[in-house]
Design a protein around this motif. Structure first.
Motif, PDB file in Angstrom:
ATOM      1  N   ALA A  82     -12.266  46.350  -5.558  1.00  0.00           N
ATOM      2  CA  ALA A  82     -11.275  47.282  -6.124  1.00  0.00           C
ATOM      3  C   ALA A  82      -9.865  46.754  -5.884  1.00  0.00           C
ATOM      4  CB  ALA A  82     -11.456  48.669  -5.514  1.00  0.00           C
ATOM      5  N   LEU A  83      -9.596  46.268  -4.670  1.00  0.00           N
ATOM      6  CA  LEU A  83      -8.255  45.775  -4.351  1.00  0.00           C
ATOM      7  C   LEU A  83      -7.966  44.456  -5.075  1.00  0.00           C
ATOM      8  CD1 LEU A  83      -8.025  46.545  -0.511  1.00  0.00           C
ATOM      9  CD2 LEU A  83      -7.058  47.880  -2.400  1.00  0.00           C
ATOM     10  N   SER A  84      -9.026  43.733  -5.431  1.00  0.00           N
ATOM     11  CA  SER A  84      -8.824  42.419  -6.067  1.00  0.00           C
ATOM     12  C   SER A  84      -8.218  42.545  -7.459  1.00  0.00           C
ATOM     13  CB  SER A  84     -10.142  41.639  -6.135  1.00  0.00           C
ATOM     14  OG  SER A  84     -10.935  42.106  -7.219  1.00  0.00           O
ATOM     15  N   ILE A  85      -8.254  43.741  -8.055  1.00  0.00           N
ATOM     16  CA  ILE A  85      -7.692  43.865  -9.409  1.00  0.00           C
ATOM     17  C   ILE A  85      -6.171  44.113  -9.374  1.00  0.00           C
ATOM     18  CG2 ILE A  85      -9.921  44.730 -10.264  1.00  0.00           C
ATOM     19  CD1 ILE A  85      -8.595  47.463 -10.743  1.00  0.00           C
ATOM     20  N   LEU A  86      -5.611  44.260  -8.163  1.00  0.00           N
ATOM     21  CA  LEU A  86      -4.153  44.449  -8.048  1.00  0.00           C
ATOM     22  C   LEU A  86      -3.425  43.107  -8.114  1.00  0.00           C
ATOM     23  CD1 LEU A  86      -3.867  47.008  -5.109  1.00  0.00           C
ATOM     24  CD2 LEU A  86      -3.918  47.484  -7.557  1.00  0.00           C
ATOM     25  N   LYS A  87      -2.193  43.148  -8.596  1.00  0.00           N
ATOM     26  CA  LYS A  87      -1.369  41.937  -8.625  1.00  0.00           C
ATOM     27  C   LYS A  87      -0.928  41.579  -7.203  1.00  0.00           C
ATOM     28  CE  LYS A  87       2.011  43.479 -11.121  1.00  0.00           C
ATOM     29  NZ  LYS A  87       1.763  44.876 -11.459  1.00  0.00           N
ATOM     30  N   PRO A  88      -0.721  40.284  -6.920  1.00  0.00           N
ATOM     31  CA  PRO A  88      -0.141  39.925  -5.620  1.00  0.00           C
ATOM     32  C   PRO A  88       1.215  40.612  -5.463  1.00  0.00           C
ATOM     33  CG  PRO A  88      -0.874  37.962  -6.806  1.00  0.00           C
ATOM     34  CD  PRO A  88      -0.991  39.115  -7.764  1.00  0.00           C
ATOM     35  N   GLY A  89       1.490  41.085  -4.264  1.00  0.00           N
ATOM     36  CA  GLY A  89       2.766  41.770  -4.027  1.00  0.00           C
ATOM     37  C   GLY A  89       2.754  43.239  -4.407  1.00  0.00           C
ATOM     38  N   ALA A  90       1.599  43.739  -4.841  1.00  0.00           N
ATOM     39  CA  ALA A  90       1.515  45.149  -5.244  1.00  0.00           C
ATOM     40  C   ALA A  90       1.876  46.059  -4.077  1.00  0.00           C
ATOM     41  CB  ALA A  90       0.109  45.458  -5.745  1.00  0.00           C
ATOM     42  N   ARG A  91       2.528  47.172  -4.405  1.00  0.00           N
ATOM     43  CA  ARG A  91       2.921  48.127  -3.373  1.00  0.00           C
ATOM     44  C   ARG A  91       1.873  49.233  -3.268  1.00  0.00           C
ATOM     45  NH1 ARG A  91       8.341  48.255  -6.480  1.00  0.00           N
ATOM     46  NH2 ARG A  91       6.646  48.113  -7.979  1.00  0.00           N
ATOM     47  N   LYS A 218     -12.712  44.972 -15.401  1.00  0.00           N
ATOM     48  CA  LYS A 218     -12.115  44.171 -14.328  1.00  0.00           C
ATOM     49  C   LYS A 218     -12.967  44.221 -13.059  1.00  0.00           C
ATOM     50  CE  LYS A 218      -7.275  44.768 -15.657  1.00  0.00           C
ATOM     51  NZ  LYS A 218      -6.007  45.401 -15.298  1.00  0.00           N
ATOM     52  N   LEU A 219     -13.475  45.414 -12.763  1.00  0.00           N
ATOM     53  CA  LEU A 219     -14.289  45.563 -11.551  1.00  0.00           C
ATOM     54  C   LEU A 219     -15.611  44.808 -11.690  1.00  0.00           C
ATOM     55  CD1 LEU A 219     -13.684  49.372 -10.865  1.00  0.00           C
ATOM     56  CD2 LEU A 219     -12.647  47.437  -9.641  1.00  0.00           C
ATOM     57  N   GLU A 220     -16.154  44.849 -12.899  1.00  0.00           N
ATOM     58  CA  GLU A 220     -17.421  44.155 -13.135  1.00  0.00           C
ATOM     59  C   GLU A 220     -17.217  42.638 -13.027  1.00  0.00           C
ATOM     60  OE1 GLU A 220     -19.433  45.704 -16.538  1.00  0.00           O
ATOM     61  OE2 GLU A 220     -21.281  44.626 -16.038  1.00  0.00           O
ATOM     62  N   ASP A 221     -16.110  42.153 -13.589  1.00  0.00           N
ATOM     63  CA  ASP A 221     -15.785  40.726 -13.460  1.00  0.00           C
ATOM     64  C   ASP A 221     -15.615  40.357 -11.989  1.00  0.00           C
ATOM     65  OD1 ASP A 221     -15.818  40.571 -16.174  1.00  0.00           O
ATOM     66  OD2 ASP A 221     -13.638  40.505 -16.441  1.00  0.00           O
ATOM     67  N   ALA A 222     -14.944  41.249 -11.241  1.00  0.00           N
ATOM     68  CA  ALA A 222     -14.721  40.976  -9.819  1.00  0.00           C
ATOM     69  C   ALA A 222     -16.050  40.879  -9.079  1.00  0.00           C
ATOM     70  CB  ALA A 222     -13.845  42.074  -9.208  1.00  0.00           C
ATOM     71  N   ARG A 223     -16.954  41.800  -9.377  1.00  0.00           N
ATOM     72  CA  ARG A 223     -18.255  41.758  -8.688  1.00  0.00           C
ATOM     73  C   ARG A 223     -18.987  40.464  -8.988  1.00  0.00           C
ATOM     74  NH1 ARG A 223     -22.811  46.190  -9.959  1.00  0.00           N
ATOM     75  NH2 ARG A 223     -22.744  45.199 -12.002  1.00  0.00           N
ATOM     76  N   GLN A 224     -18.941  40.095 -10.247  1.00  0.00           N
ATOM     77  CA  GLN A 224     -19.670  38.899 -10.661  1.00  0.00           C
ATOM     78  C   GLN A 224     -19.090  37.645 -10.013  1.00  0.00           C
ATOM     79  OE1 GLN A 224     -20.002  38.675 -14.895  1.00  0.00           O
ATOM     80  NE2 GLN A 224     -20.480  36.497 -14.819  1.00  0.00           N
ATOM     81  N   LEU A 225     -17.759  37.585  -9.928  1.00  0.00           N
ATOM     82  CA  LEU A 225     -17.133  36.352  -9.434  1.00  0.00           C
ATOM     83  C   LEU A 225     -17.027  36.336  -7.914  1.00  0.00           C
ATOM     84  CD1 LEU A 225     -14.508  35.950 -12.264  1.00  0.00           C
ATOM     85  CD2 LEU A 225     -16.677  34.733 -11.971  1.00  0.00           C
ATOM     86  N   LEU A 226     -16.845  37.522  -7.305  1.00  0.00           N
ATOM     87  CA  LEU A 226     -16.860  37.565  -5.835  1.00  0.00           C
ATOM     88  C   LEU A 226     -18.291  37.458  -5.331  1.00  0.00           C
ATOM     89  CD1 LEU A 226     -14.299  40.485  -5.242  1.00  0.00           C
ATOM     90  CD2 LEU A 226     -13.887  38.064  -4.808  1.00  0.00           C
TER      91      LEU A 226
END
Ligand SMILES: *Cc1c(COP(=O)(O)O)cnc(C)c1O
Length: 372
Positions: A82-91, A218-226
């Motif tokens: 879930a956190l991986s879909i945030l941009k770097p530097g996100a607040r 995005k979450l599904e892509d993250a699961r697949q790639l992580l």
């Protein structure tokens, strides 16, 4: 035809969702699909992209939370995705007290500069509201671990969404039977399926639910790639647990309320924290939107941390162990963990109330309190 559970009560959905469409050919339950690959042209293709047993469990959790759901190998794996879909530097705005794994992860991300995290008291609505001004993500865990503070969920979600801020809710303690954040407008709901949903302390699993197709992708892509995928056997065990989740949860909540009342009159108990207790500081807020008050309570003893440890070792029904949400009651002194927030009292014991007979539990607790 796939089963439409939308009109059913949640206690029914827990039983009807995630069944095979064709019960004649496939049986009443999905089987455990042990396949790392599928024939060319199949919809799944490879075992890291999908699995029939996951899909069954995902539809059951989705039917409870009210959104499309993805399973992960643990609650922490779900949160990482879930956190991986945030941009770097996100607040990020988050509570200063909460599940210790999440706290540690957010502190690490803050220290490394990956995110800028504003840690605050999530039960102080004004504080949260003013922090929303320049936030990208509002992360809410409510009630919080282990002090059971309650966030003003409907108001906070509405305020964040009015500013187009992403809202993610850790619903592990409350569960869908208490509150359904997606129906309040939250973007993502996370569950540690390890806890109440599975309910037997025999499996680790996490889930993310959302109604937003772009976020889902995005979450599904993250699961697949992580690669943070659930094992098919674990997914099957979790679904088996979900079938009795409403029954177990209602019994455990009933037990928790009764024990909270009894503990609050005991001379060796200094303070009980449970949002269902009319004297609890969180009660007025909790009763506005929470359908149950959950099955976790915390209490501070009149005594030292060593007394609290001894108490946890002096029970026979309640096991001295971490975690929560199983049919069996567990307790522990939270500050025995160095990662626990320093704002948590040293002599605070968290009790995950199970489904045993409440009088037996009370006898066990009284005996343990007598040992200190
Ligand atoms: C247990 C828990 C998690 C982490 O889940 P795991 O399945 O242990 O990885 C996150 N949040 C809360 C509130 C939890 O209780």
């Amino acid at each position: 035809m796939s089963h439409d559970a939308s009109h059913e009560k949640l206690s029914t959905r827990a039983i009807t969702a995630g069944r095979p469409d064709d019960k004649v050919e496939n049986g009443i339950n999905h089987s455990i699909s042990l396949n790392s690959t599928f024939g060319a042209g199949s919809s799944i293709a490879y075992g890291r992209t999908g699995n029939q047993t996951w899909s069954a469990t995902e539809s059951a959790i989705g039917a409870l939370e009210g959104g499309s759901t993805l399973l992960f190998s643990s609650g922490m794996a779900a949160i990482t995705a879930a956190l991986s879909i945030l941009k770097p530097g996100a607040r990020v705005v988050a509570s200063h007290e909460g599940y210790s794994g999440v706290m540690t992860l957010l502190k690490q991300h803050h220290a490394s500069g990956r995110f800028i995290v504003n840690f605050l008291d999530i039960s102080q609505t004004d504080q949260v509201m003013s922090a929303l001004k320049d936030a990208d993500l509002l992360w809410i865990e409510s009630p919080t671990n282990p002090c059971l503070d309650v966030a003003e969920l409907p108001e906070l979600i509405a305020a964040a969404k009015a500013r187009d801020i992403l809202v993610m809710v850790d619903n592990t303690f409350a569960t869908a039977l208490t509150q359904r954040p997606l129906t309040l407008g939250a973007d993502v709901v996370m569950n540690s399926v390890t806890k109440f949903l599975s309910g037997h302390s025999d499996v680790l699993m996490g889930s993310l639910s959302t109604e937003n197709p772009e976020i889902l992708q995005k979450l599904e892509d993250a699961r697949q790639l992580l690669g943070s995928i659930a094992g098919p056997f674990e997914a099957w065990l979790a679904l088996r647990g979900i079938r009795t989740f409403p029954l177990r949860f209602h019994k455990a909540c009933e037990n928790a309320l009764e024990l909270a009342h009894r503990l609050s009159t005991h001379p060796k108990v200094a303070r009980v924290r449970y949002p269902g207790l009319p004297t609890d500081s969180q009660h007025e807020r909790a009763k506005k939107f929470m359908k149950t008050f959950g099955a976790v309570l915390s209490f501070e003893i009149v005594g030292s941390p060593a007394d609290a440890d001894r108490l946890c070792d002096s029970s026979s029904i309640i096991s001295h162990a971490t975690s929560l949400g199983g049919v069996e009651s567990l307790w522990e002194r939270r500050r025995r963990w160095p990662s626990e927030s320093p704002s948590v009292p040293e002599n605070l014991i968290r009790l995950s109330v199970g489904c045993e007979d409440v009088d037996d539990l009370w006898t066990d607790i009284q005996g343990a309190l007598a040992a200190i």
